[in-house]
Design a protein around this motif. Structure first.
Motif, PDB file in Angstrom:
ATOM      1  N   GLN A  39     -39.777 -11.606  16.029  1.00  0.00           N
ATOM      2  CA  GLN A  39     -39.191 -11.747  14.698  1.00  0.00           C
ATOM      3  C   GLN A  39     -37.929 -12.608  14.721  1.00  0.00           C
ATOM      4  O   GLN A  39     -37.624 -13.299  13.760  1.00  0.00           O
ATOM      5  CB  GLN A  39     -38.861 -10.361  14.122  1.00  0.00           C
ATOM      6  CG  GLN A  39     -38.928 -10.329  12.614  1.00  0.00           C
ATOM      7  CD  GLN A  39     -38.889  -8.909  12.069  1.00  0.00           C
ATOM      8  OE1 GLN A  39     -38.875  -7.935  12.804  1.00  0.00           O
ATOM      9  NE2 GLN A  39     -38.846  -8.808  10.755  1.00  0.00           N
ATOM     10  N   ILE A  40     -37.186 -12.574  15.839  1.00  0.00           N
ATOM     11  CA  ILE A  40     -35.991 -13.405  15.991  1.00  0.00           C
ATOM     12  C   ILE A  40     -36.216 -14.317  17.191  1.00  0.00           C
ATOM     13  O   ILE A  40     -36.309 -13.839  18.326  1.00  0.00           O
ATOM     14  CB  ILE A  40     -34.718 -12.568  16.206  1.00  0.00           C
ATOM     15  CG1 ILE A  40     -34.584 -11.480  15.140  1.00  0.00           C
ATOM     16  CG2 ILE A  40     -33.489 -13.478  16.193  1.00  0.00           C
ATOM     17  CD1 ILE A  40     -33.387 -10.568  15.350  1.00  0.00           C
ATOM     18  N   ILE A  41     -36.304 -15.620  16.953  1.00  0.00           N
ATOM     19  CA  ILE A  41     -36.607 -16.573  18.020  1.00  0.00           C
ATOM     20  C   ILE A  41     -35.449 -17.545  18.205  1.00  0.00           C
ATOM     21  O   ILE A  41     -35.007 -18.191  17.261  1.00  0.00           O
ATOM     22  CB  ILE A  41     -37.893 -17.355  17.706  1.00  0.00           C
ATOM     23  CG1 ILE A  41     -39.085 -16.392  17.580  1.00  0.00           C
ATOM     24  CG2 ILE A  41     -38.171 -18.392  18.787  1.00  0.00           C
ATOM     25  CD1 ILE A  41     -40.355 -17.056  17.117  1.00  0.00           C
ATOM     26  N   LEU A  42     -34.966 -17.619  19.428  1.00  0.00           N
ATOM     27  CA  LEU A  42     -33.918 -18.568  19.782  1.00  0.00           C
ATOM     28  C   LEU A  42     -34.563 -19.863  20.266  1.00  0.00           C
ATOM     29  O   LEU A  42     -35.455 -19.838  21.110  1.00  0.00           O
ATOM     30  CB  LEU A  42     -33.034 -17.978  20.896  1.00  0.00           C
ATOM     31  CG  LEU A  42     -31.934 -18.875  21.449  1.00  0.00           C
ATOM     32  CD1 LEU A  42     -30.789 -18.982  20.457  1.00  0.00           C
ATOM     33  CD2 LEU A  42     -31.417 -18.330  22.778  1.00  0.00           C
ATOM     34  N   VAL A  43     -34.126 -20.984  19.715  1.00  0.00           N
ATOM     35  CA  VAL A  43     -34.619 -22.290  20.154  1.00  0.00           C
ATOM     36  C   VAL A  43     -33.474 -23.024  20.833  1.00  0.00           C
ATOM     37  O   VAL A  43     -32.402 -23.202  20.244  1.00  0.00           O
ATOM     38  CB  VAL A  43     -35.161 -23.128  18.981  1.00  0.00           C
ATOM     39  CG1 VAL A  43     -35.759 -24.433  19.506  1.00  0.00           C
ATOM     40  CG2 VAL A  43     -36.204 -22.341  18.195  1.00  0.00           C
ATOM     41  N   THR A  44     -33.692 -23.425  22.083  1.00  0.00           N
ATOM     42  CA  THR A  44     -32.645 -24.107  22.833  1.00  0.00           C
ATOM     43  C   THR A  44     -33.256 -25.208  23.684  1.00  0.00           C
ATOM     44  O   THR A  44     -34.448 -25.500  23.586  1.00  0.00           O
ATOM     45  CB  THR A  44     -31.858 -23.095  23.700  1.00  0.00           C
ATOM     46  OG1 THR A  44     -30.711 -23.742  24.260  1.00  0.00           O
ATOM     47  CG2 THR A  44     -32.720 -22.504  24.804  1.00  0.00           C
ATOM     48  N   SER A  45     -32.437 -25.825  24.514  1.00  0.00           N
ATOM     49  CA  SER A  45     -32.895 -26.893  25.405  1.00  0.00           C
ATOM     50  C   SER A  45     -31.991 -26.901  26.627  1.00  0.00           C
ATOM     51  O   SER A  45     -30.977 -26.199  26.673  1.00  0.00           O
ATOM     52  CB  SER A  45     -32.836 -28.247  24.690  1.00  0.00           C
ATOM     53  OG  SER A  45     -31.518 -28.533  24.260  1.00  0.00           O
ATOM     54  N   ALA A  46     -32.352 -27.688  27.621  1.00  0.00           N
ATOM     55  CA  ALA A  46     -31.512 -27.783  28.815  1.00  0.00           C
ATOM     56  C   ALA A  46     -30.261 -28.596  28.528  1.00  0.00           C
ATOM     57  O   ALA A  46     -29.149 -28.205  28.893  1.00  0.00           O
ATOM     58  CB  ALA A  46     -32.306 -28.407  29.960  1.00  0.00           C
ATOM     59  N   GLY A  47     -30.430 -29.722  27.849  1.00  0.00           N
ATOM     60  CA  GLY A  47     -29.310 -30.601  27.540  1.00  0.00           C
ATOM     61  C   GLY A  47     -29.360 -31.096  26.112  1.00  0.00           C
ATOM     62  O   GLY A  47     -30.273 -30.756  25.346  1.00  0.00           O
ATOM     63  N   PRO A  48     -28.397 -31.904  25.718  1.00  0.00           N
ATOM     64  CA  PRO A  48     -28.345 -32.409  24.332  1.00  0.00           C
ATOM     65  C   PRO A  48     -29.394 -33.489  24.086  1.00  0.00           C
ATOM     66  O   PRO A  48     -29.886 -34.129  25.018  1.00  0.00           O
ATOM     67  CB  PRO A  48     -26.925 -32.985  24.237  1.00  0.00           C
ATOM     68  CG  PRO A  48     -26.588 -33.375  25.643  1.00  0.00           C
ATOM     69  CD  PRO A  48     -27.256 -32.361  26.527  1.00  0.00           C
ATOM     70  N   GLY A  49     -29.745 -33.666  22.811  1.00  0.00           N
ATOM     71  CA  GLY A  49     -30.627 -34.756  22.421  1.00  0.00           C
ATOM     72  C   GLY A  49     -32.077 -34.590  22.798  1.00  0.00           C
ATOM     73  O   GLY A  49     -32.815 -35.579  22.868  1.00  0.00           O
ATOM     74  N   GLU A  50     -32.523 -33.355  23.023  1.00  0.00           N
ATOM     75  CA  GLU A  50     -33.910 -33.136  23.435  1.00  0.00           C
ATOM     76  C   GLU A  50     -34.809 -32.665  22.295  1.00  0.00           C
ATOM     77  O   GLU A  50     -35.993 -32.421  22.505  1.00  0.00           O
ATOM     78  CB  GLU A  50     -33.944 -32.148  24.601  1.00  0.00           C
ATOM     79  CG  GLU A  50     -33.260 -32.721  25.839  1.00  0.00           C
ATOM     80  CD  GLU A  50     -33.239 -31.772  27.024  1.00  0.00           C
ATOM     81  OE1 GLU A  50     -33.795 -30.671  26.901  1.00  0.00           O
ATOM     82  OE2 GLU A  50     -32.668 -32.134  28.065  1.00  0.00           O
ATOM     83  N   GLY A  51     -34.242 -32.525  21.096  1.00  0.00           N
ATOM     84  CA  GLY A  51     -35.063 -32.244  19.916  1.00  0.00           C
ATOM     85  C   GLY A  51     -35.116 -30.811  19.459  1.00  0.00           C
ATOM     86  O   GLY A  51     -35.972 -30.460  18.644  1.00  0.00           O
TER      87      GLY A  51
END
Length: 233
Positions: A39-51
């Motif tokens: 129900q609660i999903i965190l969206v992240t990435s390793a570094g900046p500018g990855e979409g």
């Protein structure tokens, strides 16, 4: 995929091939969480500018298109951008909700997409990590989920600051975005290791900006995600 405006989001959400990719992502999330819905999903990435912001906003659109009430929370309090995507006012948002212990449903703003709301960042604070790791942040997410079917949290990159790792313990699951041809494998593995150390519940890894002229990439990406193997290699 580059950063998008709300108008471009509407176009993306209604036309292939990107629309089909996000609908598949939505379906895979639903199937991966039959017993305990994410129900609660965190969206992240390793570094900046990855979409990650583009993925978060498009995922929010396709979730809202199946008559779900969706809230996107911009928790990137260092470089917020969700208000730019949807053309919203960023002067009131997460920081006020935390400082004043306010109801996020009251501060959330409607978007052009029916059923999709955004809680923007609010003014950039001097202590983002302290706010992200606070009990008030946990309370904000608990209150937000009471009014929406899905809550999507856009966070800073894992390898840049600690915010995403702190938030990962407060959410149902984590999606990590990696950029095809750009994200280094060692950086992706480093990010996954940081999330694994705090027992983050990984939903999967999203391979972004794939050359769709090579059909094998699409089907590989679907298989890769649906089998829930968050291995950047």
């Amino acid at each position: 995929m580059a950063d998008q405006t709300a108008t471009e989001l509407l176009t993306t959400a209604s036309k292939s091939p990107f629309a089909e990719a996000f609908r598949t992502l939505r379906t895979n999330i639903n199937y991966a969480s039959l017993d305990e819905p994410y129900q609660i999903i965190l969206v992240t990435s390793a570094g900046p500018g990855e979409g990650k912001t583009t993925v978060t906003s498009n995922l929010g659109v396709v979730m809202a298109q199946v008559n779900k009430k969706v809230l996107i929370i911009d928790c990137d309090l260092r470089r917020p951008s969700m208000h730019k995507v949807f053309g919203l006012n960023s002067s009131v948002g997460v920081t006020q909700a935390l400082i004043n212990d306010a109801d996020p449903k009251v501060l959330a703003q409607k978007t052009q997409i029916p059923g999709l709301y955004v809680l923007t960042s609010g003014p950039i604070p001097p202590n983002p990590a302290e706010l992200m790791g606070s009990q008030r942040m946990q309370a904000l997410l608990s209150r937000a989920v009471e009014g929406y079917d899905f809550v999507l949290v856009d966070s800073p990159p894992v390898n840049m600051v600690t915010d995403a790792v702190l938030l990962s313990s407060m959410v149902s699951g984590v999606l990590m975005v990696v950029q095809s041809g750009d994200t280094r494998i060692d950086h992706a593995k480093e990010a996954l290791n940081k999330l694994n150390k705090v027992d983050a519940k990984m939903v999967g890894v999203i391979l972004n900006d794939v050359d769709t002229s090579a059909g094998n990439y699409y089907y590989y990406n679907y298989y890769y995600y649906s089998n829930n193997k968050p291995d950047a290699s």
